[in-house]
Each structure stands twice: as C-alpha cells, then as structure tokens.
Design a protein around this motif. Structure first.
Motif, PDB file in Angstrom:
ATOM      1  N   ILE A  31      89.659  62.214  63.281  1.00 46.23           N
ATOM      2  CA  ILE A  31      90.936  61.641  63.713  1.00 46.23           C
ATOM      3  C   ILE A  31      90.415  60.581  64.535  1.00 46.23           C
ATOM      4  CG2 ILE A  31      92.965  61.970  65.169  1.00 46.23           C
ATOM      5  CD1 ILE A  31      92.935  64.868  64.443  1.00 46.23           C
ATOM      6  N   HIS A  32      91.143  59.383  64.184  1.00 49.28           N
ATOM      7  CA  HIS A  32      91.120  58.186  64.849  1.00 49.28           C
ATOM      8  C   HIS A  32      92.364  57.783  65.491  1.00 49.28           C
ATOM      9  CE1 HIS A  32      86.876  57.424  64.149  1.00 49.28           C
ATOM     10  NE2 HIS A  32      86.968  57.836  62.668  1.00 49.28           N
ATOM     11  N   GLY A  33      92.539  57.003  66.289  1.00 56.89           N
ATOM     12  CA  GLY A  33      93.752  56.047  66.852  1.00 56.89           C
ATOM     13  C   GLY A  33      93.599  54.823  66.879  1.00 56.89           C
ATOM     14  N   LEU A  34      94.575  54.043  66.455  1.00 57.08           N
ATOM     15  CA  LEU A  34      94.509  52.665  66.378  1.00 57.08           C
ATOM     16  C   LEU A  34      95.594  51.942  67.380  1.00 57.08           C
ATOM     17  CD1 LEU A  34      93.804  50.301  63.448  1.00 57.08           C
ATOM     18  CD2 LEU A  34      95.931  49.661  64.821  1.00 57.08           C
ATOM     19  N   HIS A  35      95.164  51.452  68.422  1.00 59.52           N
ATOM     20  CA  HIS A  35      96.122  50.666  69.274  1.00 59.52           C
ATOM     21  C   HIS A  35      95.944  49.025  69.280  1.00 59.52           C
ATOM     22  CE1 HIS A  35      98.694  49.870  72.501  1.00 59.52           C
ATOM     23  NE2 HIS A  35      97.828  49.397  73.205  1.00 59.52           N
ATOM     24  N   ILE A  36      96.806  48.220  68.900  1.00 62.80           N
ATOM     25  CA  ILE A  36      96.725  46.901  69.214  1.00 62.80           C
ATOM     26  C   ILE A  36      97.177  46.527  70.681  1.00 62.80           C
ATOM     27  CG2 ILE A  36      97.474  44.616  68.744  1.00 62.80           C
ATOM     28  CD1 ILE A  36      97.707  45.381  65.709  1.00 62.80           C
ATOM     29  N   VAL A  37      96.174  46.246  71.673  1.00 62.00           N
ATOM     30  CA  VAL A  37      96.854  46.146  72.853  1.00 62.00           C
ATOM     31  C   VAL A  37      97.598  45.186  73.012  1.00 62.00           C
ATOM     32  CG1 VAL A  37      95.534  45.590  75.291  1.00 62.00           C
ATOM     33  CG2 VAL A  37      94.358  46.878  73.646  1.00 62.00           C
ATOM     34  N   ASP A  78      99.571  32.035  61.231  1.00 64.28           N
ATOM     35  CA  ASP A  78     101.025  32.071  61.036  1.00 64.28           C
ATOM     36  C   ASP A  78     101.592  33.538  60.582  1.00 64.28           C
ATOM     37  OD1 ASP A  78     101.365  29.444  62.384  1.00 64.28           O
ATOM     38  OD2 ASP A  78     100.460  28.687  60.202  1.00 64.28           O
ATOM     39  N   PRO A  79     101.255  34.508  61.058  1.00 62.09           N
ATOM     40  CA  PRO A  79     101.886  35.677  60.760  1.00 62.09           C
ATOM     41  C   PRO A  79     103.378  35.787  61.027  1.00 62.09           C
ATOM     42  CG  PRO A  79     100.586  36.190  62.621  1.00 62.09           C
ATOM     43  CD  PRO A  79     100.413  34.729  62.476  1.00 62.09           C
ATOM     44  N   VAL A  80     103.945  36.620  60.065  1.00 58.44           N
ATOM     45  CA  VAL A  80     105.384  36.824  60.079  1.00 58.44           C
ATOM     46  C   VAL A  80     105.502  38.350  60.111  1.00 58.44           C
ATOM     47  CG1 VAL A  80     107.773  36.732  59.182  1.00 58.44           C
ATOM     48  CG2 VAL A  80     106.243  34.749  59.137  1.00 58.44           C
ATOM     49  N   ARG A  81     104.765  38.893  59.200  1.00 59.62           N
ATOM     50  CA  ARG A  81     104.863  40.432  58.846  1.00 59.62           C
ATOM     51  C   ARG A  81     103.635  40.705  58.143  1.00 59.62           C
ATOM     52  NH1 ARG A  81     109.737  43.979  57.981  1.00 59.62           N
ATOM     53  NH2 ARG A  81     108.935  45.612  56.840  1.00 59.62           N
ATOM     54  N   VAL A  82     102.914  41.824  58.965  1.00 55.93           N
ATOM     55  CA  VAL A  82     101.452  42.312  58.496  1.00 55.93           C
ATOM     56  C   VAL A  82     101.511  43.648  58.087  1.00 55.93           C
ATOM     57  CG1 VAL A  82      98.982  42.152  58.767  1.00 55.93           C
ATOM     58  CG2 VAL A  82     100.476  40.410  60.030  1.00 55.93           C
ATOM     59  N   THR A  83     101.067  44.025  56.927  1.00 56.71           N
ATOM     60  CA  THR A  83     100.957  45.385  56.539  1.00 56.71           C
ATOM     61  C   THR A  83      99.600  45.673  56.838  1.00 56.71           C
ATOM     62  OG1 THR A  83     102.695  45.308  55.133  1.00 56.71           O
ATOM     63  CG2 THR A  83     101.366  47.111  54.594  1.00 56.71           C
ATOM     64  N   PHE A  84      99.331  46.865  57.496  1.00 52.64           N
ATOM     65  CA  PHE A  84      97.914  47.556  57.759  1.00 52.64           C
ATOM     66  C   PHE A  84      97.882  48.760  56.916  1.00 52.64           C
ATOM     67  CE2 PHE A  84      98.241  44.713  61.225  1.00 52.64           C
ATOM     68  CZ  PHE A  84      96.897  44.447  61.543  1.00 52.64           C
ATOM     69  N   ARG A  85      96.692  48.886  56.278  1.00 52.93           N
ATOM     70  CA  ARG A  85      96.523  50.356  55.729  1.00 52.93           C
ATOM     71  C   ARG A  85      95.163  50.846  56.188  1.00 52.93           C
ATOM     72  NH1 ARG A  85      98.567  47.102  51.420  1.00 52.93           N
ATOM     73  NH2 ARG A  85     100.576  47.966  50.904  1.00 52.93           N
ATOM     74  N   VAL A  86      95.122  52.003  56.893  1.00 50.12           N
ATOM     75  CA  VAL A  86      94.012  52.375  57.698  1.00 50.12           C
ATOM     76  C   VAL A  86      93.680  53.645  57.156  1.00 50.12           C
ATOM     77  CG1 VAL A  86      92.897  52.765  60.012  1.00 50.12           C
ATOM     78  CG2 VAL A  86      94.777  51.182  59.636  1.00 50.12           C
ATOM     79  N   TYR A  87      92.316  53.836  56.876  1.00 47.73           N
ATOM     80  CA  TYR A  87      91.660  55.349  56.380  1.00 47.73           C
ATOM     81  C   TYR A  87      90.615  56.001  57.300  1.00 47.73           C
ATOM     82  CZ  TYR A  87      89.800  58.662  53.185  1.00 47.73           C
ATOM     83  OH  TYR A  87      89.169  59.637  52.340  1.00 47.73           O
ATOM     84  N   SER A  88      90.486  56.906  57.214  1.00 50.06           N
ATOM     85  CA  SER A  88      89.375  57.752  58.065  1.00 50.06           C
ATOM     86  C   SER A  88      88.933  58.841  57.117  1.00 50.06           C
ATOM     87  CB  SER A  88      89.968  58.342  59.298  1.00 50.06           C
ATOM     88  OG  SER A  88      88.734  59.100  59.640  1.00 50.06           O
ATOM     89  N   SER A  89      87.471  58.751  57.026  1.00 48.46           N
ATOM     90  CA  SER A  89      86.783  59.648  55.977  1.00 48.46           C
ATOM     91  C   SER A  89      86.099  60.976  57.081  1.00 48.46           C
ATOM     92  CB  SER A  89      85.762  58.992  55.198  1.00 48.46           C
ATOM     93  OG  SER A  89      84.892  58.543  56.006  1.00 48.46           O
ATOM     94  N   ASP A  90      86.120  60.852  58.162  1.00 48.87           N
ATOM     95  CA  ASP A  90      85.465  61.550  58.967  1.00 48.87           C
ATOM     96  C   ASP A  90      86.429  62.380  59.903  1.00 48.87           C
ATOM     97  OD1 ASP A  90      85.974  59.423  60.712  1.00 48.87           O
ATOM     98  OD2 ASP A  90      83.800  58.966  61.227  1.00 48.87           O
ATOM     99  N   GLU A 149      99.608  53.497  57.048  1.00 49.93           N
ATOM    100  CA  GLU A 149     100.261  52.460  56.564  1.00 49.93           C
ATOM    101  C   GLU A 149     101.443  52.065  57.770  1.00 49.93           C
ATOM    102  OE1 GLU A 149     101.007  50.975  52.456  1.00 49.93           O
ATOM    103  OE2 GLU A 149     103.057  50.625  53.264  1.00 49.93           O
ATOM    104  N   PHE A 150     101.251  50.782  58.148  1.00 49.69           N
ATOM    105  CA  PHE A 150     102.255  50.312  59.201  1.00 49.69           C
ATOM    106  C   PHE A 150     102.533  48.724  58.822  1.00 49.69           C
ATOM    107  CE2 PHE A 150      98.260  50.112  61.674  1.00 49.69           C
ATOM    108  CZ  PHE A 150      98.462  48.967  62.338  1.00 49.69           C
ATOM    109  N   VAL A 151     103.799  48.516  59.563  1.00 51.27           N
ATOM    110  CA  VAL A 151     103.858  47.099  59.315  1.00 51.27           C
ATOM    111  C   VAL A 151     103.919  46.366  61.028  1.00 51.27           C
ATOM    112  CG1 VAL A 151     105.522  45.136  58.711  1.00 51.27           C
ATOM    113  CG2 VAL A 151     105.068  47.165  57.345  1.00 51.27           C
ATOM    114  N   TRP A 152     103.461  45.483  61.062  1.00 54.55           N
ATOM    115  CA  TRP A 152     103.648  44.847  62.545  1.00 54.55           C
ATOM    116  C   TRP A 152     103.962  43.395  62.370  1.00 54.55           C
ATOM    117  CZ3 TRP A 152      99.382  41.986  65.417  1.00 54.55           C
ATOM    118  CH2 TRP A 152      99.507  41.662  66.679  1.00 54.55           C
ATOM    119  N   GLU A 153     105.015  43.066  63.252  1.00 57.74           N
ATOM    120  CA  GLU A 153     105.654  41.723  63.244  1.00 57.74           C
ATOM    121  C   GLU A 153     105.197  41.005  64.510  1.00 57.74           C
ATOM    122  OE1 GLU A 153     109.785  41.695  62.484  1.00 57.74           O
ATOM    123  OE2 GLU A 153     109.343  42.607  60.826  1.00 57.74           O
TER     124      GLU A 153
END
Length: 86
Positions: free
Chosen positions: A20-26, A6-18, A41-45
C-alpha cells in the motif's frame, strides 16, 4: 517529475505492484491510497493562480526506501507570471 503546461484538468492513474502506498500533492486536496493490484484513478484541477513546483509524496509508510518516494509536479503557465506553489 511531472510537467503540466497550462493544465486545466489532469487525470492520474496510479498503480502499485507491491504494498500500500499513499499519494499526496502537497498544498492540494489530492490524497489517494494506492492498493496493490488496483489502479487508483483521480482527476485534479490545479488552481488557475498556481504555478511552479510542488512536491508529490508517498504519505503511507511502505517500507525500506519510503523516504525516497517523492517527486515534483511542475505547473508551467504561458503568458503572465503567476505566484508559486500550491
């Protein structure tokens, strides 16, 4: 796999140590570049009418094993059944 109940608003925090990466929610507008040494950091509703599984992929070629950099986002809704993926 990330399960959102039952998500309303979700905060993601993503880190890379090696590299460049890209993150896409299809099927969504989420498209984030992740640079080494920084937290992205980004917020997804998630749309209220979406449930089920969708892919989350690395969309920036990052080297050997790039094709293995994916996961699932599972949106579970309580109550009425809703149509799948976004």
């Amino acid at each position: 796999e990330i399960v959102l109940r039952d998500p309303v608003r979700v905060t993601f925090r993503v880190y890379s140590s090696d590299v460049i990466h890209g993150l896409h929610i299809v099927g969504s507008s989420v498209n984030v570049m992740v640079f080494p040494g920084y937290v992205a950091e980004f917020v997804w509703e998630p749309p209220k009418d979406v449930s089920g599984e969708t892919l989350m992929i690395c969309h920036e070629y990052c080297g050997i094993g790039h094709q293995l950099m994916w996961s699932k986002v599972v949106i579970e809704r309580s109550g009425a059944k809703l149509s799948g993926g976004g």
